[in-house]
Design an enzyme around this catalytic site. Structure first.
Site, PDB file in Angstrom:
ATOM      1  N   LYS A 117       0.826  -1.219   0.000  1.00 51.91           N
ATOM      2  CA  LYS A 117       0.000   0.000   0.000  1.00 51.91           C
ATOM      3  C   LYS A 117       0.854   1.261   0.000  1.00 51.91           C
ATOM      4  O   LYS A 117       0.416   2.315  -0.460  1.00 51.91           O
ATOM      5  CB  LYS A 117      -0.970  -0.024   1.168  1.00 51.91           C
TER       6      LYS A 117
HETATM    7  C1  LIG Z   1      -4.593  -4.390   0.887  1.00 47.65           C
HETATM    8  C2  LIG Z   1      -3.802  -5.645   0.688  1.00 47.65           C
HETATM    9  C3  LIG Z   1      -4.094  -6.561  -0.340  1.00 47.65           C
HETATM   10  C4  LIG Z   1      -5.290  -6.416  -1.276  1.00 47.65           C
HETATM   11  O1  LIG Z   1      -5.301  -5.217  -1.981  1.00 47.65           O
HETATM   12  P1  LIG Z   1      -6.662  -4.673  -2.675  1.00 47.65           P
HETATM   13  O2  LIG Z   1      -6.372  -3.251  -2.958  1.00 47.65           O
HETATM   14  O3  LIG Z   1      -7.737  -4.856  -1.661  1.00 47.65           O
HETATM   15  O4  LIG Z   1      -6.850  -5.472  -3.887  1.00 47.65           O
HETATM   16  C5  LIG Z   1      -3.272  -7.666  -0.489  1.00 47.65           C
HETATM   17  N1  LIG Z   1      -2.222  -7.886   0.343  1.00 47.65           N
HETATM   18  C6  LIG Z   1      -1.901  -7.022   1.329  1.00 47.65           C
HETATM   19  C7  LIG Z   1      -0.738  -7.319   2.216  1.00 47.65           C
HETATM   20  C8  LIG Z   1      -2.669  -5.864   1.535  1.00 47.65           C
HETATM   21  O5  LIG Z   1      -2.357  -5.019   2.537  1.00 47.65           O
END
Ligand SMILES: *Cc1c(COP(=O)(O)O)cnc(C)c1O
Length: 475
Positions: A117
């Protein structure tokens, strides 16, 4: 470049106009009027830019196709200040590691909070600061987190003028590491609020605050949730980088295996593919909360209730509804807002689901858009973590393990796959211990967090108390 709403009821807007917004006023999601198209020549230039000038230069080249209301020099500088070795731990920003059998891992979790993120949120922080400064405005970001989003947002916004963050988290639900990461921040503009309740209680509080239009306006409340368009554009860049790093020339195709929950991570891949990046398949990986895998298998989209949403060992994908999914369906149904209104504003609301299994558009998910999907469970994740560790001496986190499962299950002969790695294993130490009998090492730069003072207030799930806290801290 203009942005339109999937529900057809909003005036076309520019990038900076939608930057600070969530949903479009008609309840839809913003998308570009049309996707920019990448020719082989452009792809060749990008290959050179990445090789000679690095990730920040590539980010600039990709982003400028979507952002035409920030002067080029400013955008270039924003990218250069965001994607630095200092923030992401290495010059390359993303890493590529061979897993054998035509599968490589693209590491997206080298940012300050050790999850992918950061790739988008760090850019969002810089863009927010820039645009708020230009407009002479301020913004108070209100959010709820059960893990990675909250810390990514706080590390992206800390210390930035004109921005404060109020982040709600449910008491006792996050890992020790996640708590240490968030609560030890001592920046004056970061407010950690522990709610004595569940994650749903936190989300209900946010909805209640947002429903008070006067308060929302006076207190300059905004959000950074996963429907934010700028986050998606930032994510398109790591698909381009992954493609360029995993291939030697622009005639090659690769597939991406993508752990996704809110359809954010993989939506960026869909956009990259629509732009003409040579992506063969988008291999969608879910855990037991298989809302999305079910859709691509059956044509039925059925969001779950919170009771039906199970707690798994890849918790950042424990979602009940996929908030970005409407963007893909908009393309799938030929960008017809009437159909989106019928599916998302009528059927979903009335019946709790919609069914495209008999719709002539449905087979296009695979045939035109290259989607294939797989769901894995706790046992699959433990097995993948163990296999990659034994084969390669490499530790992967449980979300990445979901994607490795999908890659192994769906790979076709001769298909080259880039697995997106979304977090460092140290964030999910308990599952690693279960898989391998030993916990991952805590990176040196994070070991000291456990001993630092915590900055956090506890509130009951009471909207008036929350509003009073916010009002008292923005004066
Ligand atoms: C948020 C997240 C995801 C999924 O991402 P999306 O934006 O919901 O598709 C996958 N792995 C990790 C570690 C995350 O923090």
């Amino acid at each position: 470049m203009r942005y339109i709403s999937t529900r057809g009821g909003a005036e076309p807007r520019t990038f900076c106009d939608i930057l600070l917004e969530g949903l479009a006023p008609d309840g839809g999601l913003y998308l570009p009027e049309e996707y920019p198209h990448v020719t082989p020549e452009i792809l060749g230039q990008w290959r050179t830019a990445l090789a000679e000038q690095g990730y920040a230069a590539l980010a600039y080249e990709v982003l400028r196709l979507f952002i035409d209301d920030v002067p080029a020099e400013d955008l270039r500088e924003i990218c250069a200040r965001t994607y630095t070795a200092e923030a992401f731990g290495n010059e390359e920003i993303v890493s590529i590691t061979d897993l054998g059998d035509d599968v490589v891992l693209e590491g997206l979790s080298h940012g300050p909070t050790l999850a992918f993120k950061d790739m988008a949120m760090q850019l969002l922080g810089a863009l927010f600061e820039y645009e708020l400064g230009r407009r002479g405005k301020e913004l108070n970001v209100l959010g709820a987190t059960s893990g990675d989003t909250g810390s990514a947002a706080e590390y992206a916004m800390r210390g930035r003028p004109g921005i404060r963050v109020f982040m709600l988290s449910p008491k006792g639900r996050m890992s020790d590491f996640q708590r240490a990461q968030m609560y030890t921040l001592d920046d004056a503009n970061i407010h950690n609020i522990v709610i004595d309740g569940t994650f749903d209680d936190c989300q209900d509080l946010i909805k209640a605050v947002s429903a008070d239009a006067a308060f929302k306006r006076e207190a300059h409340i905004g959000s950074v949730n996963s429907i934010n368009w700028a986050r998606l554009v930032a994510q398109v860049v790591y698909y381009v980088a992954g493609y360029l790093r995993a291939t030697a020339s622009n005639d090659e195709e690769v597939s991406f295996a993508v752990p996704t929950g809110n359809f954010g991570n993989i939506c960026a891949g869909h956009i990259a593919r629509q732009m003409g990046l040579p992506i063969r398949h988008l291999l969608l990986a879910t855990n037991e909360n298989n809302v999305l895998e079910e859709f691509f298998r059956t044509g039925v989209y059925r969001p779950r209730s919170s009771q039906e949403t199970v707690k798994t060992s890849s918790p950042s994908m424990d979602i009940s509804k996929a908030s970005n999914f409407e963007r893909f369906v908009f393309d799938l149904v030929g960008r017809d807002p009437e159909r989106i209104l019928d599916l998302f504003a009528a059927k979903l609301v009335r019946l709790g689901q919609f069914d495209l299994s008999d719709d002539p558009d449905f087979p296009r998910c695979g045939e035109w858009y290259g989607f294939r999907a797989a769901a894995s469970d706790h046992g699959d994740r433990l097995r993948s973590i163990r296999e990659v560790w034994e084969d390669r001496g490499l530790l992967i986190d449980p979300h990445t393990a979901d994607a490795v499962c999908a890659a192994r299950r769906l790979q076709q002969p001769g298909e080259r796959i880039v697995v997106l790695e979304t977090a460092q294993p140290v964030k999910f130490a308990e599952t690693i211990r279960e898989a391998l009998g030993q916990a991952p090492e805590v990176p040196e730069a994070y070991a000291h967090l456990a001993g630092l003072e915590r900055h956090v207030v506890e509130l009951p799930p009471d909207v008036d108390r929350l509003k009073a806290y916010i009002a008292g801290n923005i004066a």
